[in-house]
Design an enzyme around this catalytic site. Structure first.
Site, mmCIF file in Angstrom:
data_model
loop_
_atom_site.group_PDB
_atom_site.id
_atom_site.type_symbol
_atom_site.label_atom_id
_atom_site.label_comp_id
_atom_site.label_asym_id
_atom_site.label_seq_id
_atom_site.Cartn_x
_atom_site.Cartn_y
_atom_site.Cartn_z
ATOM 1 N N LYS A 1 0.854 -1.187 0.000
ATOM 2 C CA LYS A 1 0.000 0.000 0.000
ATOM 3 C C LYS A 1 0.895 1.244 0.000
ATOM 4 O O LYS A 1 1.961 1.244 0.628
ATOM 5 C CB LYS A 1 -0.860 -0.053 1.265
ATOM 6 C CG LYS A 1 -1.924 1.006 1.422
ATOM 7 C CD LYS A 1 -2.730 0.725 2.711
ATOM 8 C CE LYS A 1 -3.886 1.672 2.909
ATOM 9 N NZ LYS A 1 -4.692 1.323 4.117
ATOM 10 N N SER B 1 -9.653 1.121 3.210
ATOM 11 C CA SER B 1 -8.846 1.968 2.383
ATOM 12 C C SER B 1 -7.777 1.241 1.567
ATOM 13 O O SER B 1 -7.229 1.828 0.632
ATOM 14 C CB SER B 1 -8.161 3.023 3.258
ATOM 15 O OG SER B 1 -7.280 2.420 4.184
ATOM 16 N N SER C 1 -9.636 -1.551 7.227
ATOM 17 C CA SER C 1 -9.099 -1.297 5.888
ATOM 18 C C SER C 1 -8.302 -2.417 5.236
ATOM 19 O O SER C 1 -7.947 -2.310 4.069
ATOM 20 C CB SER C 1 -8.227 -0.051 5.906
ATOM 21 O OG SER C 1 -9.047 1.083 5.829
HETATM 22 N N1 GLN Z 1 -13.078 3.026 6.785
HETATM 23 C C1 GLN Z 1 -12.544 3.410 8.055
HETATM 24 C C2 GLN Z 1 -12.220 4.884 8.020
HETATM 25 O O1 GLN Z 1 -12.587 5.495 7.091
HETATM 26 C C3 GLN Z 1 -11.331 2.584 8.373
HETATM 27 C C4 GLN Z 1 -10.147 3.029 7.638
HETATM 28 C C5 GLN Z 1 -8.935 2.213 7.950
HETATM 29 O O2 GLN Z 1 -9.007 1.132 8.512
HETATM 30 N N2 GLN Z 1 -7.788 2.783 7.601
HETATM 31 O O3 GLN Z 1 -11.625 5.420 8.900
#
Ligand code: GLN
Length: 484
Positions: free
Chosen positions: A78, A153, A177
Site C-alpha cells: 500500500k 482503504s 481497511s
Molecule cells: N473506513 C474506516 C475509516 O474510514 C477505516 C479506515 C482504515 O481502517 N484505515 O476510517
C-alpha cells in the site's frame, strides 16, 4: 503456465525448484499490470526497473540456496509505507512528490526475505475511507465488477491481489481497511494484533489503532506473509517483544473442539440476506468439522462506530499536523508563515481528510475533551472488556466481515455516515487491539464476493489462521477468479 495466477506458496515452489525464474515471474506480473492497471487503478506507482533488478538478485539467492518462501516472489505494498527512493504519496496531493529516504520496517522485512516489490498500491487518502474513492489521483475498482468499489482503504491492494496484479500485498487496518476490501474483492486479509507488526515508516493515521497486515490469495499465503513482516522492532515503541510463531506450520490440525463464538450483535436486522446465508453456511461447515458453536454477546458493539470516529479523528488531527508545507510535501508560497500553512494544507488535503481533521480538532479542543475524547476512551475500554469476557467462553469469534457486498462507485460518496457504516463489523477489533481475518465464504447471485470474519485473542493469530485454513480446505472456496 500463467505465473500470475499462482499463490505465493505455489510460485515459491516453482522458484525453489528453479522451474521458473524470479525475473520471469516479475515480468509476467509487470505485463499484466501494464495491460490491466488502467482499468483497475490498483497501483499508484509501478517500480518496473527496481522489480527486475530485485528479481535478478533473488534469482542469485535462489541459486545459492539461501532463500525464504518469499524469495523471488513479486508482491506490492500500500502506498502508505515509506519506500527509500520511491515516491510514497499516501494517495494525497500533499505527498504527491514525497520520496522517502528510508524503507518502512514492513518493506525492509519483505526485501530481506527476498520478495520483489512491484509497486505501490492505491488507497483512500491517508487511509480514510472504505471505497478507495478518496484517493486524490483515481479510484481503484473491483475486479469482480468494474462499476463497484474494491472497498477501502487498502482497495488497491485487494484489487491487485484479486486480479493477479500482485502475488500478495501489505495493507493497513485502522478500522477495517485490510478486512473490508479483502471481503469486497474475494481475497484473504489479516489484521494482526496491535503491536505484532512494526509501524515504523508507515504513515500514521490513528496511531493507537493502525496495524499493517497481509492481503493474499489464500490463507497459507497470509501465514507466510505475516511471518515475514511480524516481530519486535525497537524503532516502534508499541511493537511487542514476543517471538513470532511459525504461522505456516501451524495451519493444519483442524477445528475439532474449537469454540466458535457467534455474537448476536453481528447478525442484525437489515443485513444483506445473501451475506447472512453465506456466513451461516460457513459456520455450518466449521461445525461439521468439529467446531462447537457458542452464542455470545458483545454488548457495547453499538457504540463502536461512534467511539472510533471520535478517537480516530482526534488522533488523525494530531498526526496530520506534521504536513505543514515545511517538513513534508507540497508547499504553496504565501506572504507569511501562517498563510503558507493554510494554503499548503488547503491545497494538499482532500475533502474527507479535512473533514476528519476538523472533527478531531473539535473533539480535542478545550471544554470538549472530557465529553468526547475521554468518554470515547472509556467506552473503548468497555468494548475491549466485552472481548475479554467473550474469550473466556470461546476461542474464536465468527461474524460477517461487511453487512453488504461491494457497493457501486459514487453510491456512498455524498453521505459520509453511510460510508462510515461499512465498517460496522470490523471496527471493534481495532478498538480492542485483537487480530482478525477476512476470507471469502461465497458469492451473491450477482457474483460478488462475501467475506467471513474470524477474530482471535491477542497474539493468537495462529488459531484464527488455522480455523480459516480448515474452512478454506473443506469448503473449497477462494479458487475462482474474476473474468477480466
Ligand atoms: N473506513 C474506516 C475509516 O474510514 C477505516 C479506515 C482504515 O481502517 N484505515 O476510517
Amino acid at each position: 503456465m500463467d505465473l500470475t495466477s499462482l499463490t505465493v506458496h505455489e510460485l515459491s515452489g516453482l522458484l525453489q525448484k528453479r522451474e521458473v525464474s524470479s525475473v520471469e515471474a516479475a515480468q509476467a506480473y509487470l505485463n499484466r499490470i501494464a495491460s490491466l492497471n488502467a482499468r483497475l487503478g490498483a497501483y499508484i506507482t509501478v517500480t518496473a526497473d527496481e522489480a527486475i533488478e530485485a528479481a535478478k538478485e533473488a534469482d542469485k539467492r535462489l541459486l545459492s540456496g539461501a532463500s525464504s518462501p518469499l524469495t523471488g516472489v513479486p508482491v506490492s505494498v500500500k502506498d502508505i509505507f515509506c519506500t527509500a527512493g520511491v515516491k510514497t504519496t499516501c494517495a494525497s496531493k500533499i505527498l504527491e512528490r514525497f520520496i522517502p529516504v528510508y524503507d518502512a520496517a514492513v518493506v525492509a522485512r519483505l526485501k530481506d526475505a527476498g520478495a520483489v516489490i512491484l509497486g505501490k498500491n492505491n488507497m483512500d487518502e491517508f487511509a480514510m475511507g472504505s471505497s478507495t474513492e478518496n484517493s486524490a489521483f483515481f479510484p481503484a475498482r473491483n475486479p469482480w465488477d468494474l462499476q463497484r468499489v474494491p472497498g477501502g482503504s487498502s482497495g488497491g491492494s485487494a484489487s491487485a491481489v484479486a486480479a493477479d496484479l500482485s502475488a500478495a500485498s501489505v495493507g493497513t487496518d485502522t478500522g477495517g481497511s485490510i478486512r473490508q476490501p479483502a471481503s469486497c474483492c474475494g481475497v484473504v486479509g489479516l489484521k494482526p494484533t496491535y503491536g505484532r507488526v512494526s509501524r515504523y515508516g508507515m504513515i500514521a493515521f490513528a496511531s493507537s489503532l493502525d496495524q499493517a497486515g497481509p492481503i493474499t490469495k489464500d490463507v497459507t499465503d497470509a501465514a507466510i506473509m505475516l511471518k515475514a513482516i511480524a516481530g519486535f522492532d525497537p524503532l516502534d515503541s508499541t511493537s511487542v517483544d514476543l517471538s513470532v510463531p511459525d504461522f505456516p506450520c501451524l495451519l493444519s490440525g483442524g477445528v475439532k473442539g474449537l469454540r466458535l463464538g457467534i455474537p448476536k450483535e453481528y447478525f442484525i436486522e437489515g443485513m444483506d440476506s445473501q451475506v447472512s446465508a453465506s456466513v451461516n453456511d460457513a459456520l455450518d461447515c466449521l461445525k461439521k468439522e468439529g467446531a462447537l458453536i457458542v452464542p455470545i454477546t458483545l454488548p457495547h458493539t453499538e457504540y463502536a462506530v461512534s467511539v472510533y470516529y471520535l478517537l480516530a479523528t482526534a488522533e488523525a488531527s494530531s498526526n496530520l499536523a506534521r504536513f505543514d508545507g515545511v517538513k513534508y510535501g507540497l508547499r504553496v508560497g504565501a506572504a507569511n508563515l501562517i498563510d503558507m500553512y493554510k494554503k499548503s494544507r488547503a491545497a494538499g488535503f482532500g475533502a474527507e481528510v479535512k473533514r476528519r481533521i476538523m472533527l478531531g480538532t473539535y473533539a480535542l479542543s478545550a471544554g470538549y475533551y472530557d465529553a468526547y475524547y475521554k468518554k470515547a476512551s472509556e467506552v473503548r475500554a468497555l468494548i475491549k472488556r466485552d472481548f475479554d469476557e467473550a474469550f473466556k467462553v470461546c476461542d474464536v469469534i465468527a461474524t460477517p466481515t461487511c453487512p453488504t457486498p461491494a457497493f457501486k462507485l459514487g453510491e456512498k460518496t455524498q453521505d459520509p455516515l453511510t460510508m462510515y457504516l461499512s465498517d460496522i463489523f470490523t471496527i471493534s477489533c481495532n478498538l480492542a487491539g485483537i487480530p482478525g481475518i477476512s476470507m471469502p465464504c461465497g458469492f451473491t447471485k450477482g457474483k460478488l464476493p462475501i467475506g467471513l470474519q474470524l477474530l482471535g485473542r491477542p497474539f493468537d493469530e495462529a488459531t484464527i489462521l488455522r480455523a480459516a485454513y480448515t474452512f478454506e480446505r473443506t469448503a473449497g472456496i477462494g479458487k475462482e477468479k474474476p473474468a477480466l
